[in-house]
Design an enzyme around this catalytic site. Structure first.
Site, mmCIF file in Angstrom:
data_model
loop_
_atom_site.group_PDB
_atom_site.id
_atom_site.type_symbol
_atom_site.label_atom_id
_atom_site.label_comp_id
_atom_site.label_asym_id
_atom_site.label_seq_id
_atom_site.Cartn_x
_atom_site.Cartn_y
_atom_site.Cartn_z
ATOM 1 N N GLY A 12 0.796 -1.234 0.000
ATOM 2 C CA GLY A 12 0.000 0.000 0.000
ATOM 3 C C GLY A 12 0.820 1.272 0.000
ATOM 4 N N LEU A 15 3.965 2.880 -5.473
ATOM 5 C CA LEU A 15 3.401 3.709 -6.551
ATOM 6 C C LEU A 15 1.905 3.437 -6.758
ATOM 7 C CD1 LEU A 15 3.605 5.374 -9.267
ATOM 8 C CD2 LEU A 15 4.433 3.258 -10.326
ATOM 9 N N VAL A 16 1.545 2.180 -6.914
ATOM 10 C CA VAL A 16 0.152 1.845 -7.215
ATOM 11 C C VAL A 16 -0.709 1.933 -5.957
ATOM 12 C CG1 VAL A 16 -1.395 0.115 -8.210
ATOM 13 C CG2 VAL A 16 0.930 0.339 -9.105
ATOM 14 N N TYR A 144 11.497 -12.265 -12.410
ATOM 15 C CA TYR A 144 10.243 -11.565 -12.108
ATOM 16 C C TYR A 144 9.095 -12.175 -12.911
ATOM 17 C CZ TYR A 144 7.165 -7.344 -12.121
ATOM 18 O OH TYR A 144 6.133 -6.448 -12.012
ATOM 19 N N LYS A 148 5.667 -13.987 -11.508
ATOM 20 C CA LYS A 148 4.366 -13.351 -11.766
ATOM 21 C C LYS A 148 3.433 -14.283 -12.537
ATOM 22 C CE LYS A 148 4.555 -9.104 -10.057
ATOM 23 N NZ LYS A 148 3.553 -8.600 -9.133
ATOM 24 N N THR A 172 0.316 -2.261 -18.034
ATOM 25 C CA THR A 172 1.549 -1.942 -18.769
ATOM 26 C C THR A 172 2.440 -1.128 -17.831
ATOM 27 O OG1 THR A 172 0.237 -0.137 -19.622
ATOM 28 C CG2 THR A 172 0.697 -1.920 -21.130
ATOM 29 N N HIS A 187 12.233 2.540 -12.866
ATOM 30 C CA HIS A 187 11.727 2.431 -14.234
ATOM 31 C C HIS A 187 12.104 3.694 -15.013
ATOM 32 C CE1 HIS A 187 9.037 -0.677 -12.415
ATOM 33 N NE2 HIS A 187 9.282 -1.254 -13.574
ATOM 34 N N ASP A 278 18.686 -1.941 -24.263
ATOM 35 C CA ASP A 278 17.369 -1.459 -24.673
ATOM 36 C C ASP A 278 16.251 -2.289 -24.050
ATOM 37 O OD1 ASP A 278 17.697 0.747 -26.249
ATOM 38 O OD2 ASP A 278 17.733 -0.349 -28.152
HETATM 39 P P1 NAP Z 1 6.621 -0.203 -5.520
HETATM 40 O O1 NAP Z 1 6.337 1.263 -5.668
HETATM 41 O O2 NAP Z 1 8.024 -0.680 -5.618
HETATM 42 O O3 NAP Z 1 6.005 -0.676 -4.142
HETATM 43 C C1 NAP Z 1 6.197 -1.981 -3.702
HETATM 44 C C2 NAP Z 1 5.346 -2.191 -2.488
HETATM 45 O O4 NAP Z 1 5.549 -3.538 -2.025
HETATM 46 C C3 NAP Z 1 5.712 -1.273 -1.325
HETATM 47 O O5 NAP Z 1 4.540 -0.936 -0.620
HETATM 48 C C4 NAP Z 1 6.615 -2.150 -0.471
HETATM 49 O O6 NAP Z 1 6.615 -1.781 0.898
HETATM 50 C C5 NAP Z 1 5.941 -3.497 -0.652
HETATM 51 N N1 NAP Z 1 6.830 -4.623 -0.412
HETATM 52 C C6 NAP Z 1 7.944 -4.963 -1.130
HETATM 53 N N2 NAP Z 1 8.529 -6.052 -0.603
HETATM 54 C C7 NAP Z 1 7.761 -6.416 0.466
HETATM 55 C C8 NAP Z 1 7.831 -7.465 1.413
HETATM 56 N N3 NAP Z 1 8.824 -8.379 1.372
HETATM 57 N N4 NAP Z 1 6.888 -7.521 2.388
HETATM 58 C C9 NAP Z 1 5.891 -6.604 2.443
HETATM 59 N N5 NAP Z 1 5.752 -5.613 1.563
HETATM 60 C C10 NAP Z 1 6.680 -5.503 0.584
HETATM 61 O O7 NAP Z 1 5.785 -1.046 -6.586
HETATM 62 P P2 NAP Z 1 4.617 -0.594 -7.558
HETATM 63 O O8 NAP Z 1 5.247 -0.015 -8.776
HETATM 64 O O9 NAP Z 1 3.571 0.156 -6.803
HETATM 65 O O10 NAP Z 1 4.038 -2.004 -8.002
HETATM 66 C C11 NAP Z 1 2.831 -2.542 -7.477
HETATM 67 C C12 NAP Z 1 2.472 -3.789 -8.245
HETATM 68 O O11 NAP Z 1 2.303 -3.457 -9.621
HETATM 69 C C13 NAP Z 1 3.550 -4.864 -8.184
HETATM 70 O O12 NAP Z 1 2.948 -6.122 -8.013
HETATM 71 C C14 NAP Z 1 4.228 -4.761 -9.541
HETATM 72 O O13 NAP Z 1 4.777 -5.982 -9.918
HETATM 73 C C15 NAP Z 1 3.088 -4.331 -10.425
HETATM 74 N N6 NAP Z 1 3.456 -3.601 -11.645
HETATM 75 C C16 NAP Z 1 4.199 -2.473 -11.574
HETATM 76 C C17 NAP Z 1 4.527 -1.818 -12.754
HETATM 77 C C18 NAP Z 1 5.350 -0.546 -12.740
HETATM 78 O O14 NAP Z 1 5.671 -0.047 -13.841
HETATM 79 N N7 NAP Z 1 5.699 0.005 -11.594
HETATM 80 C C19 NAP Z 1 4.093 -2.316 -13.991
HETATM 81 C C20 NAP Z 1 3.302 -3.468 -14.008
HETATM 82 C C21 NAP Z 1 2.990 -4.101 -12.839
HETATM 83 P P3 NAP Z 1 7.630 -0.615 1.457
HETATM 84 O O15 NAP Z 1 7.199 0.668 0.811
HETATM 85 O O16 NAP Z 1 7.417 -0.625 2.906
HETATM 86 O O17 NAP Z 1 8.998 -1.050 1.006
HETATM 87 P P1 GDP Z 2 10.794 -2.206 -19.065
HETATM 88 O O1 GDP Z 2 9.676 -1.555 -19.770
HETATM 89 O O2 GDP Z 2 10.353 -3.373 -18.238
HETATM 90 O O3 GDP Z 2 11.914 -2.554 -19.998
HETATM 91 O O4 GDP Z 2 11.363 -1.230 -17.965
HETATM 92 P P2 GDP Z 2 11.883 0.263 -17.861
HETATM 93 O O5 GDP Z 2 10.816 1.146 -17.342
HETATM 94 O O6 GDP Z 2 13.123 0.135 -17.062
HETATM 95 O O7 GDP Z 2 12.198 0.804 -19.345
HETATM 96 C C1 GDP Z 2 13.336 0.382 -19.990
HETATM 97 C C2 GDP Z 2 13.544 1.104 -21.310
HETATM 98 O O8 GDP Z 2 13.836 2.491 -21.090
HETATM 99 C C3 GDP Z 2 14.770 0.519 -22.010
HETATM 100 O O9 GDP Z 2 14.618 0.662 -23.413
HETATM 101 C C4 GDP Z 2 15.890 1.421 -21.480
HETATM 102 O O10 GDP Z 2 17.025 1.405 -22.342
HETATM 103 C C5 GDP Z 2 15.184 2.772 -21.496
HETATM 104 N N1 GDP Z 2 15.770 3.761 -20.556
HETATM 105 C C6 GDP Z 2 16.333 4.947 -20.901
HETATM 106 N N2 GDP Z 2 16.786 5.595 -19.817
HETATM 107 C C7 GDP Z 2 16.477 4.826 -18.734
HETATM 108 C C8 GDP Z 2 16.656 4.983 -17.341
HETATM 109 O O11 GDP Z 2 17.197 5.969 -16.835
HETATM 110 N N3 GDP Z 2 16.174 3.986 -16.530
HETATM 111 C C9 GDP Z 2 15.555 2.886 -17.054
HETATM 112 N N4 GDP Z 2 15.084 1.951 -16.217
HETATM 113 N N5 GDP Z 2 15.392 2.691 -18.389
HETATM 114 C C10 GDP Z 2 15.837 3.652 -19.210
#
Ligand code: NAP
Ligand code: GDP
Length: 329
Positions: A12, A15-16, A144, A148, A172, A187, A278
């Site tokens: 919670g 980011l999400v 990962y 998943k 996405t 990211h 990339d």
């Molecule tokens: P995030 O910002 O990195 O947050 C991760 C969350 O998980 C935090 O609340 C963290 O708690 C908690 N957490 C991590 N390890 C834990 C553990 N061992 N025990 C209890 N809590 C733990 O991630 P997010 O980007 O919001 O992602 C949320 C979901 O969306 C994930 O399942 C991710 O795989 C999925 N998702 C994300 C993206 C993206 O681009 N970000 C894209 C697609 C899917 P603390 O804050 O206390 O560390």
């Molecule tokens: P992905 O979509 O799972 O590959 O994750 P990312 O959000 O890390 O995006 C990666 C893409 O962004 C790749 O093509 C990287 O080469 C490009 N990229 C450019 N600059 C950055 C940076 O500062 N951080 C990350 N994570 N990726 C970058």
């Protein structure tokens, strides 16, 4: 006050999770908090979900009727490449503990979170929900991805053996306030916002990793939050649903850099470091299934969402406790 629904959100504080909390607390329409709902947003301080004991203690304490399962070890391309085993093991453990404890506690519905980056690397486009298990994922994030993918397998097994209503969504790339803005492990959008901000502030070079050519669909965390709330309340399938902007809204990494330069009003130029990976060229996903359910859903314009993220980052930059620079694995 007693509530019919106790909704536990793992992860919670991320980011999400933060975006869902904001929508629940502020949306005046269909996505806001309902009277019969109590929402609980967990952080890792409430317990380490890699531990079965800690997970059980959390469920014993809150007695959830519904779970949104977000907690995961999450990171951008470069973090995924460095810590493949951690991504596999931590996420396997967290998911198994959350799903099995939900089953033991007779939770009525669990919505877990997959990602479009777990799909087969060699595939046809657009990707749809039926293709998750059709071939190996990209090598850069296979730890990962396999962890998943197993959520989907577990959901089906819990349903087929016990009738549990455990489902999942497939977003996405997500971005927005409360993202991990670490320079190395984040990211692409938060990483480039931070780099561009420093370039403007300190006159350091703004360098974009890779060629800038890969294509991505990005969803704003606040849009994703609304869709999560809809899935929890209304989506009735065990099979997953892709939560994404349309195929025509796919942008290149260069487009991302340009949108950030614009939002930060950075006047210097930038370069591409083509010695850096990339990752996957593209993972274009279809949102046809989503649009069948919610034909009128309004996504925030990409440029507007980037601007709001930049504003949040800039306002909170000096507040180190609000900005996450990621967990060191
Ligand atoms: P995030 O910002 O990195 O947050 C991760 C969350 O998980 C935090 O609340 C963290 O708690 C908690 N957490 C991590 N390890 C834990 C553990 N061992 N025990 C209890 N809590 C733990 O991630 P997010 O980007 O919001 O992602 C949320 C979901 O969306 C994930 O399942 C991710 O795989 C999925 N998702 C994300 C993206 C993206 O681009 N970000 C894209 C697609 C899917 P603390 O804050 O206390 O560390
Ligand atoms: P992905 O979509 O799972 O590959 O994750 P990312 O959000 O890390 O995006 C990666 C893409 O962004 C790749 O093509 C990287 O080469 C490009 N990229 C450019 N600059 C950055 C940076 O500062 N951080 C990350 N994570 N990726 C970058």
């Amino acid at each position: 006050m007693s509530h019919d629904k106790v909704i536990l959100v793992t992860g919670g504080s991320g980011l999400v999770g933060k975006a869902i909390e904001r929508v629940i607390e502020n949306d005046k329409g269909r996505f806001g908090k309902m009277e019969d709902e109590k929402w609980i947003f967990l952080t890792s301080k409430d317990g380490d979900l890699r531990s079965a004991e800690a997970t059980r203690a959390i469920f014993d304490k809150y007695k959830p009727t519904h779970v949104i399962h977000l907690a995961a070890l999450v990171g951008g391309l470069f973090k995924n490449m460095k810590y493949k085993l951690d991504f596999l093991r931590d996420n396997l453990l967290i998911n198994d503990n959350v799903l099995h404890t939900s089953h033991e506690h007779k939770v009525k519905k669990v919505v877990s979170c997959l990602s479009t980056c777990i799909f087969p690397d060699k595939t046809t486009y657009p990707i749809d929900e039926t293709m998750i298990h059709n071939g190996p994922p990209h090598d850069s994030n296979f730890g990962y991805a396999y962890a998943k993918r197993l959520i989907d397998t577990q959901n089906k097994a819990y349903h087929d053996q016990f009738g549990d209503k455990f489902t999942s969504v497939i977003p996405t790339n997500v971005f927005g306030p409360h993202d991990n803005y670490d320079l190395q492990d984040s990211h692409v959008i938060p990483g480039l916002i931070h780099k561009c901000y420093l370039a403007k502030k300190n006159g350091t070079p703004f360098v974009v990793a890779g060629s800038g050519k890969p294509l991505r669909q990005f969803i704003y965390s606040r849009d994703l939050a609304k869709l999560f709330i809809w899935v929890l309340r209304e989506y009735d399938e065990v099979d997953p649903i892709i939560l994404s902007v349309g195929e025509k809204d796919e942008v290149s990494i260069k487009d991302v850099a340009d949108a950030i330069v614009n939002a930060i009003d950075f006047k210097g130029g930038y370069s591409f470091d083509t010695t850096k990976a990339d990752g996957q060229y593209k993972k274009t996903a279809s949102n046809e299934k989503l649009l069948k359910y919610l034909p009128d859903f309004q996504f925030t314009l990409f440029e507007t969402a980037v601007k709001e993220s930049v504003e949040w980052f800039t306002q909170n930059y000096d507040n180190a406790h609000l900005i996450s620079f990621g967990n060191n694995v």
